[in-house]
Structures are given as C-alpha cells and as structure tokens.
Design an enzyme around this catalytic site. Structure first.
Site: not given
Length: 131
Positions: A54, A79
């Site tokens: 991240e 999705d």
C-alpha cells in the site's frame, strides 16, 4: 459501465500480474479476485488474507489485508462492475475507450493507493491495443 472491454481486461491484468499473482487463501486456493478488491467492514462475503503493498504519506509499505473471495472469475467481473457503478466512481463511468479518463476516475474515487496506478493502467491498455 460504458467502458471499453479492453480497459477492464487491462485492469484485471494489472491487478493480477496477468494472472501470475492470484490472491490465494491460506490453503493455496485461488480467490478468483482479479481486481484486487478488498473486503472492507461492510462486505459480507467470503474473504482471504493476503500480503500487499500500500502507499501512504511515508511512501510504500507492506501489509496484510483482507480481500474478497469469489467462486469464479465471472463473479469477480460482476462484483467490480457493481462497485464501479456506485456514485464514488461516477467519473470513471461512461468513459468509453478513453483509458485516461477511466483511470483518472478510478483514482478520484480512491480505487488504489498507488500514486502511479493511472499511469500503469494506461500503459497496460496501450500494450493491449498494440497487439
């Protein structure tokens, strides 16, 4: 979504390393999560924990996050389509073949923490279009 199919294909390729880096469960099974979608607090489906990189104020850092788990790749595509139809990603919707506008809309909506995400996605699309 109003987005060219090759752009979503490129996004899946970018997120999964062209299928070479699938998110796997502790038992080694494939999560079929082609888009790197996280299983946040409001997500009620199955999930897997996986290591990821991240980006924050101090730069890149390694962490373990919870990611959505699907029964098939098709379920992953359904999705991500549902997610990207939300108002949060309105700027990415209806961008057609304009990968720059789509990528900017994803970034604006907070899809990825990587500051180079839009640039990377555009590079993958350019590669697909040159084939």
């Amino acid at each position: 979504l109003g987005v060219a199919p090759e752009i979503l294909t490129a996004q899946a390729a970018l997120e999964s390393g062209w299928g070479q880096r699938p998110l796997r469960g502790a038992d080694g099974s494939d999560s079929h999560n082609l888009f790197g979608l996280k299983a946040g607090a409001g997500y009620g489906g199955a999930s897997v924990a996986a290591a990821t990189t991240e980006y924050g104020a101090q730069g890149a850092y390694a962490t373990v996050e919870s990611f959505r788990r699907y029964d098939s790749a098709a379920e992953s595509f359904r999705d991500v389509t549902r997610l990207l139809q939300s108002p949060r990603y309105r700027a990415a919707q209806g961008t057609g073949a304009d990968v720059g506008a789509y990528a900017a809309g994803l970034v604006q909506g907070g899809y990825a923490t990587d500051p180079r995400y839009a640039e990377k996605l555009q590079a993958v699309v350019r590669g697909l279009r040159q084939r």
